[in-house]
Design a protein around this motif. Sequence first.
Motif, mmCIF file in Angstrom:
data_model
loop_
_atom_site.group_PDB
_atom_site.id
_atom_site.type_symbol
_atom_site.label_atom_id
_atom_site.label_comp_id
_atom_site.label_asym_id
_atom_site.label_seq_id
_atom_site.Cartn_x
_atom_site.Cartn_y
_atom_site.Cartn_z
ATOM 1 N N GLY A 105 65.230 75.300 98.616
ATOM 2 C CA GLY A 105 63.871 74.834 98.364
ATOM 3 C C GLY A 105 63.087 74.713 99.656
ATOM 4 N N PHE A 106 61.791 74.972 99.588
ATOM 5 C CA PHE A 106 60.939 74.999 100.776
ATOM 6 C C PHE A 106 60.995 73.691 101.564
ATOM 7 C CE2 PHE A 106 56.821 73.989 102.729
ATOM 8 C CZ PHE A 106 56.724 75.018 103.642
ATOM 9 N N PHE A 107 60.948 72.572 100.867
ATOM 10 C CA PHE A 107 60.814 71.283 101.535
ATOM 11 C C PHE A 107 62.126 70.779 102.137
ATOM 12 C CE2 PHE A 107 57.300 71.546 98.538
ATOM 13 C CZ PHE A 107 56.231 71.274 99.389
ATOM 14 N N ALA A 108 63.211 71.463 101.879
ATOM 15 C CA ALA A 108 64.503 71.069 102.457
ATOM 16 C C ALA A 108 64.895 71.966 103.622
ATOM 17 C CB ALA A 108 65.589 71.109 101.388
ATOM 18 N N VAL A 109 64.026 72.905 103.982
ATOM 19 C CA VAL A 109 64.356 73.899 105.003
ATOM 20 C C VAL A 109 63.425 73.753 106.203
ATOM 21 C CG1 VAL A 109 64.458 76.372 105.516
ATOM 22 C CG2 VAL A 109 65.252 75.527 103.297
ATOM 23 N N THR A 110 63.987 73.772 107.395
ATOM 24 C CA THR A 110 63.207 73.685 108.627
ATOM 25 C C THR A 110 63.118 75.053 109.303
ATOM 26 O OG1 THR A 110 65.138 73.217 110.006
ATOM 27 C CG2 THR A 110 64.037 71.326 108.966
ATOM 28 N N VAL A 111 62.248 75.125 110.308
ATOM 29 C CA VAL A 111 62.146 76.354 111.095
ATOM 30 C C VAL A 111 63.495 76.661 111.750
ATOM 31 C CG1 VAL A 111 61.121 77.372 113.170
ATOM 32 C CG2 VAL A 111 59.665 76.180 111.523
ATOM 33 N N LYS A 112 64.163 75.616 112.214
ATOM 34 C CA LYS A 112 65.482 75.806 112.838
ATOM 35 C C LYS A 112 66.471 76.405 111.850
ATOM 36 C CE LYS A 112 69.060 73.350 115.445
ATOM 37 N NZ LYS A 112 69.491 72.038 115.997
ATOM 38 N N ASP A 113 66.423 75.956 110.597
ATOM 39 C CA ASP A 113 67.311 76.500 109.567
ATOM 40 C C ASP A 113 67.066 77.999 109.374
ATOM 41 O OD1 ASP A 113 68.411 73.988 109.089
ATOM 42 O OD2 ASP A 113 66.919 73.514 107.554
ATOM 43 N N ILE A 114 65.785 78.355 109.333
ATOM 44 C CA ILE A 114 65.429 79.772 109.164
ATOM 45 C C ILE A 114 65.973 80.598 110.322
ATOM 46 C CG2 ILE A 114 63.516 81.432 109.044
ATOM 47 C CD1 ILE A 114 63.728 79.786 106.542
ATOM 48 N N CYS A 115 65.790 80.096 111.537
ATOM 49 C CA CYS A 115 66.241 80.829 112.717
ATOM 50 C C CYS A 115 67.761 80.942 112.775
ATOM 51 C CB CYS A 115 65.712 80.143 113.978
ATOM 52 S SG CYS A 115 63.909 80.229 114.132
ATOM 53 N N THR A 116 68.430 79.889 112.337
ATOM 54 C CA THR A 116 69.898 79.934 112.286
ATOM 55 C C THR A 116 70.357 80.998 111.301
ATOM 56 O OG1 THR A 116 70.072 77.580 112.835
ATOM 57 C CG2 THR A 116 71.985 78.610 111.781
ATOM 58 N N GLU A 117 69.715 81.033 110.148
ATOM 59 C CA GLU A 117 70.042 82.040 109.133
ATOM 60 C C GLU A 117 69.777 83.453 109.643
ATOM 61 O OE1 GLU A 117 71.396 83.542 105.604
ATOM 62 O OE2 GLU A 117 71.331 81.397 106.043
ATOM 63 N N ALA A 118 68.669 83.606 110.383
ATOM 64 C CA ALA A 118 68.276 84.932 110.893
ATOM 65 C C ALA A 118 68.988 85.294 112.195
ATOM 66 C CB ALA A 118 66.765 84.968 111.111
ATOM 67 N N LYS A 119 69.694 84.307 112.780
ATOM 68 C CA LYS A 119 70.375 84.504 114.077
ATOM 69 C C LYS A 119 69.371 84.866 115.176
ATOM 70 C CE LYS A 119 74.895 85.828 112.176
ATOM 71 N NZ LYS A 119 74.576 85.430 110.794
ATOM 72 N N LEU A 120 68.265 84.106 115.176
ATOM 73 C CA LEU A 120 67.215 84.279 116.175
ATOM 74 C C LEU A 120 66.835 82.913 116.742
ATOM 75 C CD1 LEU A 120 64.854 86.760 114.265
ATOM 76 C CD2 LEU A 120 66.331 87.334 116.213
ATOM 77 N N THR A 121 66.285 82.898 117.947
ATOM 78 C CA THR A 121 65.820 81.639 118.517
ATOM 79 C C THR A 121 64.445 81.300 117.936
ATOM 80 O OG1 THR A 121 64.751 82.744 120.382
ATOM 81 C CG2 THR A 121 67.062 82.076 120.662
ATOM 82 N N GLU A 122 64.054 80.026 118.076
ATOM 83 C CA GLU A 122 62.799 79.575 117.481
ATOM 84 C C GLU A 122 61.573 80.251 118.097
ATOM 85 O OE1 GLU A 122 62.287 75.379 116.701
ATOM 86 O OE2 GLU A 122 64.466 75.087 116.651
ATOM 87 N N ARG A 123 61.678 80.676 119.340
ATOM 88 C CA ARG A 123 60.521 81.328 119.955
ATOM 89 C C ARG A 123 60.179 82.631 119.233
ATOM 90 N NH1 ARG A 123 60.742 85.400 123.900
ATOM 91 N NH2 ARG A 123 62.833 86.182 124.410
ATOM 92 N N TYR A 124 61.194 83.258 118.653
ATOM 93 C CA TYR A 124 60.929 84.479 117.899
ATOM 94 C C TYR A 124 60.276 84.174 116.558
ATOM 95 C CZ TYR A 124 63.581 87.206 121.293
ATOM 96 O OH TYR A 124 64.004 87.823 122.445
ATOM 97 N N PHE A 125 60.554 82.982 116.026
ATOM 98 C CA PHE A 125 59.863 82.593 114.787
ATOM 99 C C PHE A 125 58.367 82.520 115.049
ATOM 100 C CE2 PHE A 125 57.819 79.640 111.942
ATOM 101 C CZ PHE A 125 58.364 79.938 110.704
ATOM 102 N N TYR A 126 57.983 81.823 116.109
ATOM 103 C CA TYR A 126 56.556 81.632 116.402
ATOM 104 C C TYR A 126 55.901 82.882 116.967
ATOM 105 C CZ TYR A 126 57.585 76.794 115.407
ATOM 106 O OH TYR A 126 57.971 75.643 114.775
ATOM 107 N N GLU A 127 56.702 83.874 117.273
ATOM 108 C CA GLU A 127 56.166 85.179 117.645
ATOM 109 C C GLU A 127 55.509 85.838 116.439
ATOM 110 O OE1 GLU A 127 58.307 88.793 119.873
ATOM 111 O OE2 GLU A 127 59.088 88.478 117.836
ATOM 112 N N SER A 128 56.044 85.565 115.233
ATOM 113 C CA SER A 128 55.544 86.202 114.011
ATOM 114 C C SER A 128 54.773 85.261 113.092
ATOM 115 C CB SER A 128 56.713 86.805 113.220
ATOM 116 O OG SER A 128 57.325 87.857 113.933
#
Length: 239
Positions: free
Chosen positions: A52-75
């Motif tokens: 669910g959206f409200f249980a997931v953080t940006v860090k969780d997304i990056c962990t799942e994608a195997k990317l650092t958070e700076r790459y999240f904010y790149e997109s």
Amino acid sequence: MTEQLPVTAETEKTTQKQQKERQFKGLSLTERKQARREKLIEAGIQAYGTHGFFAVTVKDICTEAKLTERYFYESFKKSEELFQTIFLKLIDELQQNVMQAIMQASADPKKMIDAGLTALLTTLKNNPQMARIIYIDAMLVQELHNQATIHETMSRFDRMIQAFVMLMMPHLDRPNREISLVATGLNGYVTQIAIRWVMSDFKQSMEDVLSSCRIVFLSLLQTFSEKEQAFVKDSSTLS
């Protein structure tokens, strides 16, 4: 002999930039950025669709994608932007499946109804993460974060159903405003059934859900057919 163009400082600079861009696995900087964006989208579908959206953080997304958070904010500027991107992607996929099934069905309106509804329900059941994102989290995100794009996109289903009604009954002589309202009603009816089905983790059989959705479409078909027959009869009498 082929004449060689003079190498200017600007040309050399451009060449060096292109070579630099292709130093990593043969991909340019733009291609690598797009690949990271796609990984984040797929990670978002997995995470949002599972927890669910409200249980997931940006860090969780990056962990799942195997990317650092700076790459999240790149997109993406924030989580809501990623969620909206995912929502639009899934809506397009769902609508394409439904319309393709309808177009491949025979011209018999009842078979077209079954084909469209079956494609919708099958897609949802086979893709529970998609189902959760579209029919549970999207509604909450729209309400709490004022995501107008989600509301506008859901309205595309109104227009899709309106197009379906016109395809199903090409000789229907009814005002567009009436058909538009009817399409909105049909969309709301099916949406509420879908929400209940998804939230129950698809406990009811698809046959039961299909039957429940089919009823209102068949009733519409019968009602409009009776109106058309009455109209033709009255026209013949006046003649």
